[in-house]
Write a protein that holds these residues in place. Sequence first.
Motif, mmCIF file in Angstrom:
data_model
loop_
_atom_site.group_PDB
_atom_site.id
_atom_site.type_symbol
_atom_site.label_atom_id
_atom_site.label_comp_id
_atom_site.label_asym_id
_atom_site.label_seq_id
_atom_site.Cartn_x
_atom_site.Cartn_y
_atom_site.Cartn_z
ATOM 1 N N GLY A 149 0.819 -1.208 0.000
ATOM 2 C CA GLY A 149 0.000 0.000 0.000
ATOM 3 C C GLY A 149 0.849 1.253 0.000
ATOM 4 O O GLY A 149 1.853 1.332 0.725
ATOM 5 N N VAL A 150 0.454 2.220 -0.814
ATOM 6 C CA VAL A 150 1.179 3.491 -0.915
ATOM 7 C C VAL A 150 0.363 4.580 -0.222
ATOM 8 O O VAL A 150 -0.807 4.782 -0.556
ATOM 9 N N PRO A 151 0.932 5.262 0.747
ATOM 10 C CA PRO A 151 0.197 6.344 1.432
ATOM 11 C C PRO A 151 -0.173 7.461 0.456
ATOM 12 O O PRO A 151 0.414 7.590 -0.627
ATOM 13 N N SER A 152 -1.135 8.273 0.833
ATOM 14 C CA SER A 152 -1.509 9.413 0.001
ATOM 15 C C SER A 152 -0.356 10.407 -0.072
ATOM 16 O O SER A 152 0.426 10.546 0.884
ATOM 17 N N TYR A 153 -0.269 11.095 -1.190
ATOM 18 C CA TYR A 153 0.782 12.086 -1.431
ATOM 19 C C TYR A 153 2.175 11.491 -1.215
ATOM 20 O O TYR A 153 3.053 12.112 -0.614
ATOM 21 N N CYS A 154 2.389 10.285 -1.694
ATOM 22 C CA CYS A 154 3.691 9.631 -1.517
ATOM 23 C C CYS A 154 4.189 9.139 -2.871
ATOM 24 O O CYS A 154 3.519 8.315 -3.511
ATOM 25 N N ASP A 155 5.325 9.633 -3.311
ATOM 26 C CA ASP A 155 5.876 9.213 -4.601
ATOM 27 C C ASP A 155 7.327 8.750 -4.490
ATOM 28 O O ASP A 155 8.003 8.563 -5.500
ATOM 29 N N THR A 156 7.833 8.580 -3.265
ATOM 30 C CA THR A 156 9.231 8.182 -3.079
ATOM 31 C C THR A 156 9.369 7.188 -1.926
ATOM 32 O O THR A 156 8.567 7.180 -0.990
ATOM 33 N N ILE A 157 10.413 6.367 -2.021
ATOM 34 C CA ILE A 157 10.836 5.505 -0.919
ATOM 35 C C ILE A 157 12.063 6.146 -0.287
ATOM 36 O O ILE A 157 13.000 6.547 -0.987
ATOM 37 N N TYR A 158 12.073 6.251 1.030
ATOM 38 C CA TYR A 158 13.212 6.830 1.733
ATOM 39 C C TYR A 158 14.134 5.707 2.211
ATOM 40 O O TYR A 158 13.679 4.712 2.789
ATOM 41 N N LEU A 159 15.428 5.868 1.973
ATOM 42 C CA LEU A 159 16.431 4.893 2.384
ATOM 43 C C LEU A 159 17.189 5.432 3.598
ATOM 44 O O LEU A 159 17.663 6.577 3.588
ATOM 45 N N LEU A 160 17.312 4.596 4.627
ATOM 46 C CA LEU A 160 17.965 5.003 5.869
ATOM 47 C C LEU A 160 19.199 4.152 6.113
ATOM 48 O O LEU A 160 19.241 2.956 5.760
ATOM 49 N N ASN A 161 20.209 4.752 6.753
ATOM 50 C CA ASN A 161 21.376 3.974 7.150
ATOM 51 C C ASN A 161 21.083 3.215 8.444
ATOM 52 O O ASN A 161 19.978 3.283 8.985
ATOM 53 N N ARG A 162 22.075 2.541 8.970
ATOM 54 C CA ARG A 162 21.845 1.692 10.139
ATOM 55 C C ARG A 162 21.476 2.489 11.382
ATOM 56 O O ARG A 162 20.894 1.944 12.322
ATOM 57 N N SER A 163 21.805 3.770 11.393
ATOM 58 C CA SER A 163 21.493 4.613 12.557
ATOM 59 C C SER A 163 20.129 5.286 12.440
ATOM 60 O O SER A 163 19.759 6.094 13.288
ATOM 61 N N GLY A 164 19.401 4.956 11.373
ATOM 62 C CA GLY A 164 18.096 5.568 11.171
ATOM 63 C C GLY A 164 18.170 6.953 10.565
ATOM 64 O O GLY A 164 17.167 7.677 10.537
ATOM 65 N N GLN A 165 19.341 7.325 10.065
ATOM 66 C CA GLN A 165 19.513 8.638 9.446
ATOM 67 C C GLN A 165 19.106 8.587 7.982
ATOM 68 O O GLN A 165 19.330 7.586 7.291
ATOM 69 N N PHE A 166 18.527 9.686 7.519
ATOM 70 C CA PHE A 166 18.102 9.746 6.119
ATOM 71 C C PHE A 166 19.330 9.721 5.211
ATOM 72 O O PHE A 166 20.301 10.439 5.438
ATOM 73 N N ALA A 167 19.266 8.894 4.167
ATOM 74 C CA ALA A 167 20.401 8.785 3.242
ATOM 75 C C ALA A 167 20.015 9.173 1.817
ATOM 76 O O ALA A 167 20.612 10.070 1.228
ATOM 77 N N GLU A 168 18.997 8.506 1.246
ATOM 78 C CA GLU A 168 18.611 8.747 -0.143
ATOM 79 C C GLU A 168 17.102 8.616 -0.290
ATOM 80 O O GLU A 168 16.413 8.127 0.608
#
Length: 445
Positions: A161-180
Amino acid sequence: MNEQLPELIDELVSTPEDASQIARSANMLEQEDADIALILESLPVEQRISTFSALPRHRMLDVLVEMRSDPREILIDATPQDQWASIFSDIDAEDLLELMDSLPNRLIDRAYEALDSQQQAYFDDARQFPVEQIGHWLNHDMLVLPLNAKVREGLRLIRRGVPSYCDTIYLLNRSGQFAEAVKLARVFNAAEHIPLVELAEEGLTVLKATDENVSASLLVQRSGYTSLPAVDDNNKLVGRLDIGAASELINENYERQVMATAGMDEDEDLFSPVAKSAKNRALWLGINLITAFLASWFIGLFEATLQQVVALAVLMPVVASMGGIAGSQTLTLIVRGLALRQVTAANMKALLTKEFQVGGVNGIIWAIVIGIVAYFWFANPVLGLVIALAILANIVCAACAGVFIPVLLDKLKIDPALSGSVILTTVTDIVGFVAFLGLGTLFLL
């Protein structure tokens, strides 16, 4: 506005005894929640309460969320206590954040208890930020994967399922920090074994949770994405600001500025109690009275001139009006520029020069026109010259004041949309009257 809404409002107001029946009718129930909220805000208080109470219980919460604070509070106060359990049955953190300024503490506690543990955590996180920062309004429903995920995992996530107003997947590193971030469209067209990081977007704007609402919302609108990620001071992903929330924040800011120009609150109810409305408006009426007395005092300095040259009194409103309109045009332009962060110290000189030139051109044109009209009206060429020079001076001064006043108020942390017009009107009135009556004294007596 939906074409059916005026008819529903007329029907509810003209037949209050049928409010319950109309509220349950197909015409009413097929309306969007925002439209029903608009209908309720348009009704006198008694009809509003009876109409709201007749709505299906499962729609009451969504309608309340769509309403302004003042009319919403009237309905909250009138709702029986035994109904809140069912009204709060489907509440989430976003709804509670929207309603909490209108709810008494006891109802906030009940609504909080109705949230599941995850929604309670979202609510607690949002309350760490003031309402002026986007951290208070973030959407926590996101598509998130680890940095080493492959396309097959992305497709599996999308199928859930894709949430509303969502067009991207967020990739996180092992520390939960935003990466790409990876666009969904690129995931669909890639081989399943490819790492998602190879499809990552370049130049994606990442917001800070502490960013100011309007500036962050404008970034979302201009980004080309339906939402932008937001991180905390440690670069950990805390949510996203979607285009729906961004548009709502910008609209609310615009409405706030429009209402502020009249010294009013954007949440004021059409049918709020007389005492409350009078109190809300009294302050700016008092401020306006002070400025009016100030302008009158300057006029009084030329009492002898007015007694001898009555034509000056007849033409005084023309001078004040032309300066006021010219100044308001510039003021509106600069207030918008400040809101969009377009006005800076670097471009102030160029902006002032441009507005001075515009004021000069318009001043000359209208000075000639009004001077000729005054000459033929009163058969006095000197009077025509006097008003022409006064018009020119006032329009040029108004253009300059329209630049300086909002910039100065902004530096003093005072909302220029709220008080700029009052100050500008005072300046243009005084300059116009002094220039006109002073020149009249000099040339006509």
